[in-house]
Scaffold this motif. Sequence first.
Motif, PDB file in Angstrom:
ATOM      1  N   GLY A  76       9.542 -21.241-101.443  1.00 33.34           N
ATOM      2  CA  GLY A  76      10.650 -21.014-100.517  1.00 33.34           C
ATOM      3  C   GLY A  76      10.602 -21.929 -99.302  1.00 33.34           C
ATOM      4  N   GLY A  77      11.590 -21.737 -98.443  1.00 34.20           N
ATOM      5  CA  GLY A  77      11.693 -22.554 -97.239  1.00 34.20           C
ATOM      6  C   GLY A  77      10.474 -22.388 -96.346  1.00 34.20           C
ATOM      7  N   LEU A  78       9.989 -21.168 -96.218  1.00 32.94           N
ATOM      8  CA  LEU A  78       8.867 -20.943 -95.296  1.00 32.94           C
ATOM      9  C   LEU A  78       7.599 -21.637 -95.757  1.00 32.94           C
ATOM     10  CD1 LEU A  78       9.150 -17.335 -93.884  1.00 32.94           C
ATOM     11  CD2 LEU A  78       9.902 -19.508 -92.943  1.00 32.94           C
ATOM     12  N   TRP A 102      15.338 -20.592 -87.467  1.00 33.20           N
ATOM     13  CA  TRP A 102      14.552 -21.180 -88.563  1.00 33.20           C
ATOM     14  C   TRP A 102      13.771 -22.391 -88.100  1.00 33.20           C
ATOM     15  CZ3 TRP A 102      13.167 -18.194 -92.154  1.00 33.20           C
ATOM     16  CH2 TRP A 102      14.021 -17.199 -92.644  1.00 33.20           C
ATOM     17  N   CYS A 148      16.574 -28.320 -88.563  1.00 31.19           N
ATOM     18  CA  CYS A 148      17.217 -27.439 -89.546  1.00 31.19           C
ATOM     19  C   CYS A 148      18.707 -27.766 -89.506  1.00 31.19           C
ATOM     20  CB  CYS A 148      16.974 -25.971 -89.183  1.00 31.19           C
ATOM     21  SG  CYS A 148      17.857 -24.838 -90.286  1.00 31.19           S
ATOM     22  N   THR A 152      20.883 -20.577 -90.412  1.00 25.26           N
ATOM     23  CA  THR A 152      21.483 -19.469 -91.160  1.00 25.26           C
ATOM     24  C   THR A 152      21.755 -18.235 -90.307  1.00 25.26           C
ATOM     25  OG1 THR A 152      19.936 -20.291 -92.821  1.00 25.26           O
ATOM     26  CG2 THR A 152      21.197 -18.341 -93.408  1.00 25.26           C
ATOM     27  N   ASP A 176      15.528 -29.160 -93.057  1.00 30.84           N
ATOM     28  CA  ASP A 176      15.562 -27.898 -93.793  1.00 30.84           C
ATOM     29  C   ASP A 176      17.040 -27.594 -94.022  1.00 30.84           C
ATOM     30  OD1 ASP A 176      15.683 -25.278 -94.643  1.00 30.84           O
ATOM     31  OD2 ASP A 176      14.531 -24.434 -92.972  1.00 30.84           O
ATOM     32  N   SER A 178      18.189 -25.443 -96.393  1.00 31.21           N
ATOM     33  CA  SER A 178      18.190 -24.282 -97.291  1.00 31.21           C
ATOM     34  C   SER A 178      19.566 -23.652 -97.458  1.00 31.21           C
ATOM     35  CB  SER A 178      17.249 -23.199 -96.745  1.00 31.21           C
ATOM     36  OG  SER A 178      15.908 -23.614 -96.802  1.00 31.21           O
ATOM     37  N   GLN A 199      17.925 -19.753-103.046  1.00 33.47           N
ATOM     38  CA  GLN A 199      18.631 -18.452-103.088  1.00 33.47           C
ATOM     39  C   GLN A 199      19.829 -18.312-102.167  1.00 33.47           C
ATOM     40  OE1 GLN A 199      15.642 -19.003-101.754  1.00 33.47           O
ATOM     41  NE2 GLN A 199      15.208 -17.698-100.018  1.00 33.47           N
ATOM     42  N   LYS A 200      20.099 -19.340-101.343  1.00 33.54           N
ATOM     43  CA  LYS A 200      21.267 -19.250-100.467  1.00 33.54           C
ATOM     44  C   LYS A 200      22.516 -19.788-101.169  1.00 33.54           C
ATOM     45  CE  LYS A 200      18.420 -17.813 -97.309  1.00 33.54           C
ATOM     46  NZ  LYS A 200      17.709 -18.672 -96.362  1.00 33.54           N
TER      47      LYS A 200
END
Length: 373
Positions: A76-78, A102, A148, A152, A176, A178, A199-200
């Motif tokens: 994932g992004g993290l 983020w 970013c 989000t 980023d 995402s 997943q976004k």
Amino acid sequence: MSQRPFNFSAGPAALPEEVLQQVAAEMLNWQGSGMSVMEMSHRGAEFTSIAEASERDLRDLLQVPSNFHILFMQGGGLAENAIVPMNLSRGGKVDVVVSGSWSKKSAQEARRYADVSVAADGAAGRYTSLPPVGSWQLRKDAAYVHLCSNETIDGVEFHELPDLKALGCDAPLVIDCSSHQLSRPIDWSRVGLAFGGAQKNIGPAGLTLVFVREDLIGHAMSICPSAFDFKTVAEAKSMYNTPPTFGIYVAGLVFKWLKAFSYAGKTGLAAIEQRNIDKAQLLYAALDASPLFENRVATDCRSRMNVPFYLRGAFNTDTLTQAFLTGAKERQLLQLKGHKSVGGMRASIYNAMPLEGVQALVAYLKDFETQYG
Ligand SMILES: *Cc1c(COP(=O)(O)O)cnc(C)c1O
């Protein structure tokens, strides 16, 4: 089949219905193989063809230059907030532009591996605008600059990526992306690395996309896990260990859906971008004209994907916010609750959200105004 509700989740988020139907149809027996995609060896001929097509279509959609690797990873992004500094920083300097929740997290995580400096921070304006590029404090010898490109939670988007070279900075830019990847083109001449969880806007959670320029790999710190070393992953064509096979398959179907997508006389990425622009304009116009609701982000950096909004002034109570959310659900408008850190409401209107979904939301805003305004 009756129409599905409109799902405004920020992520994991709605997928195109056609894609979900194809996944359902192929669930037990993928194209005559007698297997579900989940049950196939990632090294077999069937899955190899799926993964190759996914990568080809993605490269095609985003016009990814040949000197960029596309990696299908997990975490994932993290996890990328750690994986990127481990691969790119060489333990040196990293400059981060903090434009919301983020990027703030990215700066914090990178501190574990590198000498991090915040080049600019939008905190004073509560992340309702982007720190002006001219004000960024960039260090000459930074290994890279992180930002970013779509926040989000705060609903702030870079509509143009900065040209670091024009600022006298030779460091590569890491983004980023995402929550807006594949909603618009990426100017690769300004980017060294882009990452995003799927997943976004792309597929199921568990798949993470990394686009990395060839010259930036091969410098991982010795503490970097092999499975997260970009060079190892690139050389093994994302098959060093088992990749998120089902996610790659669903993402591949989304890529095919995007390539065939047409709207307003356009096709592919240009078409989805145009629809995203139209959806966002419709929603922001309704909020700006509303006596009851407001979006607080500066007009030049409002996200096309994530639209946080609040009840105005004295209307902004927990009771009325809850009444809005309950009424929304009754109208089949799902997951409009704002992020817990900022409250209020948030409409995420990713690629899979049709124009009709935003029209339905706008109609509900108007009805709510009539009832409570
Ligand atoms: C959701 C999100 C993340 C975190 O992704 P995980 O897959 O939960 O690790 C990181 N950055 C941005 C911009 C996001 O929207």
